[in-house]
Design an enzyme around this catalytic site. Structure first.
Site, PDB file in Angstrom:
ATOM      1  N   ARG A  44       1.756   5.650   2.786  1.00  0.00           N
ATOM      2  CA  ARG A  44       2.252   5.586   1.404  1.00  0.00           C
ATOM      3  C   ARG A  44       1.921   6.868   0.638  1.00  0.00           C
ATOM      4  NH1 ARG A  44      -0.902   3.240  -2.182  1.00  0.00           N
ATOM      5  NH2 ARG A  44      -1.565   1.611  -0.705  1.00  0.00           N
ATOM      6  N   TYR A  96      25.155   6.598 -15.333  1.00  0.00           N
ATOM      7  CA  TYR A  96      25.285   5.663 -14.206  1.00  0.00           C
ATOM      8  C   TYR A  96      24.737   4.280 -14.579  1.00  0.00           C
ATOM      9  CZ  TYR A  96      23.927   3.428  -9.808  1.00  0.00           C
ATOM     10  OH  TYR A  96      23.721   2.519  -8.804  1.00  0.00           O
ATOM     11  N   ASP A 167      20.466  14.470 -13.355  1.00  0.00           N
ATOM     12  CA  ASP A 167      20.926  13.769 -12.162  1.00  0.00           C
ATOM     13  C   ASP A 167      22.029  14.628 -11.531  1.00  0.00           C
ATOM     14  OD1 ASP A 167      22.186  12.159 -10.273  1.00  0.00           O
ATOM     15  OD2 ASP A 167      21.840  10.325 -11.405  1.00  0.00           O
ATOM     16  N   LYS A 192      23.890   9.306  -1.284  1.00  0.00           N
ATOM     17  CA  LYS A 192      25.255   9.786  -1.406  1.00  0.00           C
ATOM     18  C   LYS A 192      25.490  11.014  -0.509  1.00  0.00           C
ATOM     19  CE  LYS A 192      25.591   6.585  -4.632  1.00  0.00           C
ATOM     20  NZ  LYS A 192      24.221   6.132  -4.904  1.00  0.00           N
TER      21      LYS A 192
END
Length: 379
Positions: A44, A96, A167, A192
Site C-alpha cells: 500500500r 465530469y 483534468d 481512458k
C-alpha cells in the site's frame, strides 16, 4: 527525448536487465532488523512495479512527482484531499459527472464547498474570496469540448493563492502539458487513453510541488486507493503505444468531424476549438492537437434510439479513449449525477451524443455513421 521514445525507454537504468520489467506481486517486503528500514515495506505504501509506472508517468508529464491510483476518481479524490473545512473550490459547470458527484455529495461532509462557473474564462478577481483554495479545470470540457485559457486562469488563481488542478484526461501529456503552463496539479483517468484498451481502471496525479507530493503520498498510504502491481505493469505496457494510438484516433476524429459538419442529418458538431475562432486559437496555443472526442446532435426528423441501435462499430457505452469507438448519451450516462438544471447550465442537452473515436478503419467508420443516419430517418 521525444515522447514516443520516452514512453518506451523511461525505465532504462532500473536495476534489472529485462527488456520488459518484472511484476512484483509481494504485499510485504523484508526489512533490515538493525534499522527497521528497506526500499519497500508494504504494498500500500510502495511497490516496485507501481514505482516503475510512476517513473514513466513523471517522465511523460515532465513532472517531479507522479502517483498511480486505483481509478480516475480515486486520483481526483486524492488531489482534492488537501482541501479542508471552510475551503471553496471553483469548477466549470460542465465538469465530469463523477467529479460533480464527489464535490456535491462528499466534500460538503468535510466542510468544503464547490462553486460552479458557466465558463472558467469568465472568471475575474471578484470571483475569488478568501475561502477559494482551488480551481478545477477541464480543457477541453467534457462533453461540450469548450476550451479554457489555462495561462489566464492559472495566473488569476495564483494571484489569489489558489491551486489549479487540471483534468487532462482528454488530451494526455502527448497533446497538452498543463504543468508546463504553470498548473499545480494534473489528474487523469488512466482508464481512458493512457490504458487505451477498456480493460483496466486507473488514475494518475502529477505535480512539481513537494508539499503537495507529500500529501498525495499520504493519500496513497492512508486511504489505500492504490493501483495493483498487475494493473501497474499493464499500464506501463499500454503507455508504450499511447502516442501511436492517439495519432490514429485523432486523424480518424478529424475526418469524422469534417464529414458530419457537412451532413444534412446532423444539427451540430462540436470539437475542441469549434465554438469560436478565439477558442480555436486558444486551444492551438496550449495543445498540439484536438484529440479524438467529438459531440454532436442529430437533425430534426431523426430518431436517436434507432440511430444508436443501427451503429455497427461504435459501442453504446460509457468511457472513452479505447482502441474501439465508443458513443454515449452524457445526459443519462456520464453526467447523470447532475440535475437537469445543472446539465442545462453546462450546455448538455438530452439529445447530445459524445463519440470517442477509435483506431478502426476510417472508411468503415464513415460508412457506418452514414448507414445509421439513413436508418434513423423518421418516415
Amino acid at each position: 527525448m521525444q515522447i514516443q521514445t520516452t514512453a518506451i525507454h523511461a525505465l532504462r537504468g532500473f536495476e534489472h536487465h529485462a527488456v520488459i520489467p518484472p511484476v512484483h506481486l509481494a504485499s510485504t517486503f523484508a526489512l533490515d532488523p538493525a534499522t527497521d528500514s528497506g526500499a519497500f515495506a508494504y504494498q500500500r505504501g510502495s511497490n516496485p512495479t507501481r514505482a516503475q509506472l510512476e517513473t514513466v508517468l513523471a517522465a511523460l508529464e515532465g513532472s517531479e512527482h507522479a502517483f498511480a491510483f486505483a481509478s480516475g476518481m480515486a486520483a481526483t479524490a486524492a488531489a482534492l484531499s488537501t482541501l479542508g473545512v471552510g475551503d471553496e473550490i471553483l469548477l466549470p459547470a460542465s465538469v465530469y459527472g463523477g467529479t460533480y458527484r464527489f464535490v456535491g455529495q462528499v466534500l460538503p461532509g468535510r466542510g468544503v464547498t464547490g462553486r460552479y462557473v458557466d465558463h472558467l474564462d469568465d472568471l475575474t478577481d471578484e470571483d475569488f474570496t478568501p475561502a477559494t483554495r482551488a480551481v478545477f479545470v477541464e480543457t477541453p470540457a467534457n462533453p461540450t469540448l469548450r476550451i479554457t485559457d489555462l495561462r489566464r486562469v492559472i495566473a488569476l488563481a495564483h494571484r489569489h493563492g489558489a491551486l489549479v488542478i487540471v483534468d487532462n484526461t482528454f488530451m494526455t501529456p502527448v497533446l497538452q502539458k498543463p504543468l508546463d503552463l504553470g498548473a499545480d496539479v494534473v489528474v487523469q483517468s488512466a482508464t481512458k487513453y493512457l490504458a487505451g484498451h477498456s480493460d483496466l481502471l486507473a488514475g494518475t496525479i502529477a505535480t512539481n510541488d513537494e508539499q503537495l507530493a507529500q500529501a498525495y503520498r499520504l493519500a496513497q498510504q492512508a486511504q489505500g486507493g492504490v493501483l495493483s502491481p498487475q494493473d501497474s505493469f499493464r499500464l506501463i505496457q499500454s503507455l508504450k503505444t499511447l502516442p501511436l494510438r492517439l495519432e490514429r484516433q485523432q486523424a480518424n476524429a478529424d475526418a469524422i468531424v469534417s464529414h458530419l459538419r457537412g451532413h444534412e442529418d446532423i444539427a451540430a458538431v462540436w470539437s475542441p476549438g469549434s465554438h469560436s475562432e478565439h477558442e480555436a486559437r486558444l486551444h492551438a496555443s496550449q495543445a498540439s492537437g484536438r484529440g479524438a472526442v467529438l459531440s454532436f446532435e442529430l437533425a430534426e426528423g431523426l430518431d436517436r434510439v434507432t440511430f444508436l441501435q443501427a451503429l455497427r462499430y461504435p459501442v453504446y457505452a460509457v468511457s472513452l479513449g479505447g482502441v474501439e469507438s465508443l458513443i454515449c448519451r452524457p445526459a443519462t450516462m456520464t453526467h447523470e449525477a447532475m440535475t437537469p438544471q445543472a446539465r442545462a447550465a453546462a450546455g448538455i442537452s438530452d439529445e447530445l451524443l459524445r463519440l470517442s473515436v477509435g483506431i478502426e478503419d476510417l472508411g468503415d467508420l464513415l460508412a457506418d455513421l452514414d448507414q445509421a443516419l439513413a436508418a434513423s430517418r423518421i418516415r
